[in-house]
Design an enzyme around this catalytic site. Structure first.
Site, short mmCIF file in Angstrom:
data_model
loop_
_atom_site.label_atom_id
_atom_site.label_comp_id
_atom_site.label_asym_id
_atom_site.label_seq_id
_atom_site.Cartn_x
_atom_site.Cartn_y
_atom_site.Cartn_z
N GLN A 65 15.98 -3.91 8.85
CA GLN A 65 17.16 -2.83 8.36
C GLN A 65 17.92 -2.32 9.58
O GLN A 65 17.47 -2.66 10.77
CB GLN A 65 16.37 -2.06 7.70
CG GLN A 65 15.06 -1.37 8.18
CD GLN A 65 14.28 -0.87 7.29
OE1 GLN A 65 14.23 -0.66 6.14
NE2 GLN A 65 12.89 -0.69 7.88
N HIS A 85 7.10 15.33 2.02
CA HIS A 85 5.75 14.89 2.62
C HIS A 85 4.63 15.72 2.04
O HIS A 85 3.71 15.22 1.50
CB HIS A 85 5.95 14.94 3.96
CG HIS A 85 6.76 13.88 4.69
ND1 HIS A 85 7.71 14.04 5.53
CD2 HIS A 85 6.91 12.66 4.41
CE1 HIS A 85 8.39 13.02 5.80
NE2 HIS A 85 7.95 12.19 4.90
N ASP A 88 7.88 6.81 9.23
CA ASP A 88 8.17 8.33 9.85
C ASP A 88 7.15 8.99 10.19
O ASP A 88 7.08 9.78 11.03
CB ASP A 88 9.18 8.58 9.09
CG ASP A 88 9.02 9.04 7.55
OD1 ASP A 88 7.81 10.01 7.50
OD2 ASP A 88 9.19 8.29 6.61
N ASP A 130 3.10 -6.15 5.53
CA ASP A 130 3.65 -5.90 4.13
C ASP A 130 2.75 -5.44 3.17
O ASP A 130 1.71 -6.09 3.01
CB ASP A 130 3.99 -7.63 3.58
CG ASP A 130 4.80 -7.21 2.28
OD1 ASP A 130 4.70 -6.15 1.66
OD2 ASP A 130 5.66 -8.48 1.86
N ASP A 134 4.90 5.22 -0.33
CA ASP A 134 6.11 6.11 0.43
C ASP A 134 7.30 5.04 1.00
O ASP A 134 7.54 4.88 2.00
CB ASP A 134 5.48 6.79 1.59
CG ASP A 134 6.40 7.80 2.32
OD1 ASP A 134 7.56 8.05 1.88
OD2 ASP A 134 6.06 8.43 3.45
N THR A 178 10.92 2.80 0.88
CA THR A 178 12.61 2.96 0.80
C THR A 178 12.85 2.63 -0.66
O THR A 178 12.08 2.28 -1.66
CB THR A 178 13.10 1.69 1.76
OG1 THR A 178 12.26 0.76 1.68
CG2 THR A 178 13.09 2.20 3.20
N ASP A 179 14.29 2.80 -0.95
CA ASP A 179 14.51 2.71 -2.19
C ASP A 179 14.34 1.06 -2.34
O ASP A 179 14.06 0.29 -1.82
CB ASP A 179 15.90 2.92 -2.53
CG ASP A 179 16.47 4.34 -2.25
OD1 ASP A 179 15.49 5.18 -2.24
OD2 ASP A 179 17.61 4.75 -1.88
N PRO A 221 12.74 -5.46 1.28
CA PRO A 221 11.21 -5.70 1.26
C PRO A 221 10.42 -4.63 0.46
O PRO A 221 9.33 -4.86 0.03
CB PRO A 221 10.63 -5.61 2.70
CG PRO A 221 11.45 -4.88 3.36
CD PRO A 221 13.00 -5.10 2.70
N1 SAM Z 1 10.74 9.34 2.46
C1 SAM Z 1 11.48 8.05 2.18
C2 SAM Z 1 12.29 7.94 1.02
O1 SAM Z 1 11.90 8.44 -0.06
O2 SAM Z 1 13.48 7.72 1.32
C3 SAM Z 1 10.69 6.83 2.46
C4 SAM Z 1 10.43 6.97 4.02
S1 SAM Z 1 9.97 5.60 4.81
C5 SAM Z 1 10.61 5.43 6.29
C6 SAM Z 1 10.02 4.12 4.02
C7 SAM Z 1 9.67 2.85 4.69
O3 SAM Z 1 8.85 1.76 3.68
C8 SAM Z 1 10.47 2.08 5.56
O4 SAM Z 1 10.07 2.49 6.96
C9 SAM Z 1 10.30 0.68 5.26
O5 SAM Z 1 10.28 -0.23 6.55
C10 SAM Z 1 9.06 0.76 4.58
N2 SAM Z 1 8.68 -0.62 3.64
C11 SAM Z 1 9.61 -0.98 2.90
N3 SAM Z 1 9.04 -2.17 2.29
C12 SAM Z 1 7.89 -2.21 2.45
C13 SAM Z 1 6.69 -3.20 2.39
N4 SAM Z 1 6.77 -4.15 1.42
N5 SAM Z 1 5.54 -3.04 3.06
C14 SAM Z 1 5.54 -2.01 4.01
N6 SAM Z 1 6.37 -0.98 4.40
C15 SAM Z 1 7.59 -1.04 3.70
#
Ligand code: SAM
Length: 276
Positions: free
Chosen positions: A31, A62, A86, A137, A155, A157-158, A162
């Site tokens: 990303q 959080h 984060d 993953d 927790d 991403t949208d 992934p």
């Molecule tokens: N608080 C946030 C929000 O609601 O926008 C989410 C924050 S956190 C930074 C989200 C993390 O999920 C990202 O760093 C991303 O790389 C991770 N992520 C996405 N898909 C994933 C997967 N399949 N396995 C592990 N981590 C994943």
């Protein structure tokens, strides 16, 4: 010259913040990562142009994603966080004395490195000795884990890239199997105002596996519409109830015992989304 940053939250609505500048920006394997400094929210982590967390209001998200499931569980010892690079959710989890191990499953190591460097007040819990960080993953790890965790926190991403697989009913089935027989899971599930269908589908996906499924809400100023949902699934304990003889006093700014109960009180338009 004035700098303004806009996150386009829907086709027709954006949130615009006056920015002092861009502290970093890079493209990782997964990303686009950026940290900008804003007047209103302080430093802000953006992934693919979407606000993930801000120094000013991160405490709401959080605290609510961590303390609701951890206080609903009578004795959470082993906890997994999927995503959460984060570090804010981990920072809240390690406030609980019962927790012996917190596993962070983040796919993108560069999110963790960025947070450690630019958001130390959020990433600080990552150095707790009970924390294990796996760059992996989360879907594959959870599929391979059986009867392992007391609490699993999604927790993510949208649901793009992934993270798409983290919002499927099949994944919630794997989460069910990865939990112990009184386990609890929670997932961040977007804005019920802008994404009602997604909230409904996620609820149904969790409810297909968990005998107790509920939605709770929190007010997060920097997230789209401000009204944010979390979907929680439990095998045995009602998550709206604090299942501790004496809840541990926690240092928090949003979460407390009254907020825990009140968060499950849903406005009519949200309640209708999760009616059978
Ligand atoms: N608080 C946030 C929000 O609601 O926008 C989410 C924050 S956190 C930074 C989200 C993390 O999920 C990202 O760093 C991303 O790389 C991770 N992520 C996405 N898909 C994933 C997967 N399949 N396995 C592990 N981590 C994943």
């Amino acid at each position: 010259m004035e700098l303004w940053y806009t996150e386009k939250q829907t086709e027709y609505v954006g949130m615009t913040c006056k920015a002092k500048g861009t502290l970093m920006r890079k493209r990782s394997q997964y990303q686009d990562i950026a940290v900008i400094d804003t007047e209103q929210f302080g430093r802000m982590l953006l992934l693919d142009g979407i606000v993930q967390t801000t120094v000013a209001d991160e405490f709401v998200y959080h605290e609510m994603i961590a303390h609701v499931p951890l206080n609903a569980h009578p004795h959470p010892r082993k906890v997994a966080v999927i995503g959460g690079g984060d570090g804010g959710t981990i920072r809240e989890i390690v406030k609980h004395d019962t927790v012996e191990k917190a596993v962070l499953l983040e796919i993108d190591s560069e999110v963790i490195e960025t947070s450690r460097r630019y958001l130390p007040e959020i990433a600080c819990g990552l150095d707790d000795e009970r924390v294990e960080i796996l760059i992996a993953d989360g879907i594959a790890h959870i599929r391979e884990s059986k009867n392992t965790y007391d609490v699993i926190i999604i927790d993510s991403t949208d649901p793009v890239g992934p993270a798409v697989g983290l919002f499927t009913p099949e994944f919630y089935g794997s989460v069910y199997e990865a939990l112990k027989d009184d386990g609890i899971m929670v997932a961040q599930t977007e804005s019920p105002y802008y994404e009602p269908e997604r909230v409904r589908q996620t609820y149904l996906g969790v409810n297909a596996h968990f005998p107790i499924t509920k939605l709770y809400l929190a007010y997060i100023p920097s997230y789209s519409s401000g009204l944010w949902s979390f979907t929680i699934g439990a095998k045995r304990h009602d998550p709206a109830v604090i299942n501790r003889e004496r809840p541990q006093p926690l240092t928090t700014r949003y979460y407390n015992v009254d907020v825990h109960k009140a968060a499950f009180g849903l406005p009519e338009f949200v309640r209708e989304l999760v009616q059978p």
